[in-house]
Design an enzyme around this catalytic site. Structure first.
Site, short mmCIF file in Angstrom:
data_model
loop_
_atom_site.label_atom_id
_atom_site.label_comp_id
_atom_site.label_asym_id
_atom_site.label_seq_id
_atom_site.Cartn_x
_atom_site.Cartn_y
_atom_site.Cartn_z
N SER A 74 21.48 43.01 -53.75
CA SER A 74 20.03 42.97 -53.86
C SER A 74 19.50 44.39 -53.81
O SER A 74 20.27 45.36 -53.72
CB SER A 74 19.42 42.13 -52.73
OG SER A 74 19.63 42.79 -51.48
N LYS A 75 18.18 44.53 -53.83
CA LYS A 75 17.57 45.86 -53.85
C LYS A 75 17.89 46.67 -52.60
O LYS A 75 17.87 47.89 -52.64
CB LYS A 75 16.05 45.74 -54.02
CG LYS A 75 15.64 45.20 -55.39
CD LYS A 75 14.14 45.17 -55.54
CE LYS A 75 13.55 46.55 -55.73
NZ LYS A 75 12.11 46.52 -56.05
N ARG A 76 18.19 45.99 -51.51
CA ARG A 76 18.48 46.75 -50.29
C ARG A 76 19.81 47.50 -50.40
O ARG A 76 20.08 48.41 -49.62
CB ARG A 76 18.51 45.83 -49.07
CG ARG A 76 19.70 44.88 -49.01
CD ARG A 76 19.69 44.07 -47.72
NE ARG A 76 20.81 43.16 -47.64
CZ ARG A 76 20.83 41.96 -48.17
NH1 ARG A 76 19.78 41.53 -48.85
NH2 ARG A 76 21.89 41.18 -48.04
#
Length: 495
Positions: A233-235
């Protein structure tokens, strides 16, 4: 897609782009265009596809549907009894699922009343105008044996498999049907796809058998997870390929990095050119377990690529990066959602400002920017890092680290050190690292200092505003006589 590309090139085959746009609620032309542009940027082009043509056109499934390709094939399945029309309403399907849940049964469509409906019942429903879907009639009470290139032979009880929809009520085919039909008609020999399709694999395998077609080699590639083992994910970093480009990663490093997630060349190599990836790529190196996305490894690979580049080529790449419209749009709207603890959030507009400074300075004095780049080339990991790293070379008055000033400018020998440097500058305009090293070391001897650090550190702070950076004597050679003089005099005013 990268594995497809490497495998096709390895075998000397054809790499085909097909746009699977049967879900019209999710399709838009802009996404398709970005997809193709992204792959082109990273160096993945196609031998056939909607943008280049080819013998298997059309290449968009919506266009293939309009051409009647799927209608022709579904009639074959209906005629031989391997597909049937199902007329349940959404409400009836909801009731079916609710009944299954209440009675702790497997949830899914296993036939309903239409799997075994008589021709008369079907004709009557059609005549009344009831909407319907066309479902695959999965065999019952048998073992379906599939073969995957990574996982080998897998047996599945056919009674556990639902009857999937092949043609939706609007006449559009589902992936389950369209992709299999297209793979056969386009003579696809190897299907490399994500392992999220493994649950549907027995249905696809059965569809080939129901048509009597020769099966391609199926390869279900592992998913990519973050270092924490969770879905990417974006994290874990950027999620769009072009975003990695805007962050300053080179396409060669990115391909190298992605290729080694879920695949191994069979030896200890980690740094590989595209030619080496193509030569080594085989299905034997594919791994069934999820591949880990480690952004630090990507940074390391990217830094390695940067260090190996010819400085002139690197400067060209840096300037192209700094001037790219996507780089500008990315950083202009950047929001640091995962700031590093104890550090201020990344300011995208500041990164843009520093990159523009490189670009503007290079327009007027490329040799100077090239010399500065050479000093930082061994220290950065991304193209974006050059903005911060090179700034002190390019501004008239670099920002000064207050803690560094407090630590080093208070040393009792520093006023004399600065006077010494200015005096030596007046004696000669030689601008070599060796000359500046002689000046600094002569002061050490003059003062009888045991170590060179107390001389180097305050000089570095005066010239760069920092306590760390490239070699002092080398950066002095780049700055040259006049800049050194101005910065030393400025530092004297801070004592």
């Amino acid at each position: 897609m990268l594995f497809d590309h490497l495998f096709a090139k390895h075998l000397g085959g054809q790499h085909i782009l097909r746009i699977e746009d049967t879900d019209r609620t999710r399709y838009n032309e802009e996404s398709e265009r970005e997809f193709v542009e992204t792959l082109h940027w990273v160096g993945i082009d196609f031998d056939e596809g909607p943008h280049v043509g080819g013998p298997h056109a059309p290449y968009r499934q919506s266009e293939r549907k309009e051409a009647g390709i799927y209608a022709e094939q579904i009639q074959i399945l209906l005629a031989n009894g391997h597909a049937y029309k199902a007329f349940e309403t959404p409400e009836e399907l909801d009731e079916m699922r609710e009944y299954q849940k209440i009675n702790k049964l497997s949830t899914g469509y296993y036939g309903g009343k239409w799997r075994d409906a008589t021709p008369e019942q079907v004709s009557e429903a059609e005549a009344s105008g009831k909407p319907y879907v066309i479902r695959q009639r999965m065999p019952r009470d048998v073992k379906i044996v599939t073969q995957d290139a990574i996982r080998g032979r897998v047996e599945v009880d056919s009674n556990l498999l639902t009857d999937p929809v092949l043609i939706k009520a609007d006449g559009m085919p589902t992936y389950h049907f369209a992709a299999m039909v297209d793979d056969h008609l386009m003579k696809i020999t190897h299907v490399l796809r994500g392992d999220e399709w493994l649950p549907s694999f027995p249905m696809h395998w059965t569809l080939y058998e129901q048509f009597g077609w020769e099966k391609p080699v199926f390869v279900h590639c592992p998913v990519i997870v973050g270092t924490d083992g969770k879905k990417l994910s974006k994290r874990h970093g950027a999620t769009r390929v072009l975003d990695y480009g805007a962050q300053g990663y080179t396409k060669d490093a990115l391909k190298n990095f992605i290729a080694l997630i879920g695949w191994s060349p069979g030896d200890e190599r980690e740094v590989m050119t595209e030619a080496e990836l193509i030569e080594a790529f085989s299905l034997d190196g594919m791994q069934p377990s999820p591949g880990q996305f480690d952004i630090e490894k990507l940074r390391w690979l990217n830094g390695h690529r940067i260090r190996k580049m010819d400085p002139n080529d690197l400067l060209d790449a840096l300037l192209s990066f700094a001037r790219d419209p996507y780089t500008e749009s990315y950083w202009a709207t950047f929001v640091d959602e995962n700031p590093v603890p104890n550090k201020p959030p990344i300011d995208g507009k500041e990164i843009l400002r520093k990159l523009k400074l490189i670009s503007d300075t290079a327009t007027n004095d490329r040799p100077y920017v090239l010399a500065a780049l050479k000093e930082e080339q061994q220290r950065v990991q991304t193209l974006a890092d050059f903005g911060e790293a090179m700034e002190f070379f390019l501004v008239e008055e670099p920002e000064m680290d207050e803690k560094a000033i407090a630590k080093w400018f208070k040393e009792p020998h520093v006023p004399e050190l600065f006077d010494w440097i200015l005096a030596k500058l007046d004696e000669s305009r030689v601008e070599t690292a060796e000359h500046y090293e002689t000046i600094v070391k002569a002061f050490q001897s003059h003062k009888g200092l045991e170590k060179l650090g107390p001389v180097v550190h305050p000089t570095r702070v005066a010239l760069t505003g920092k306590t760390a950076g490239p070699g002092l004597f080398e950066l002095m050679a780049v700055l040259g006589h006049d800049r050194i003089e101005r910065r030393i005099r400025r530092a004297q005013g801070m004592l």
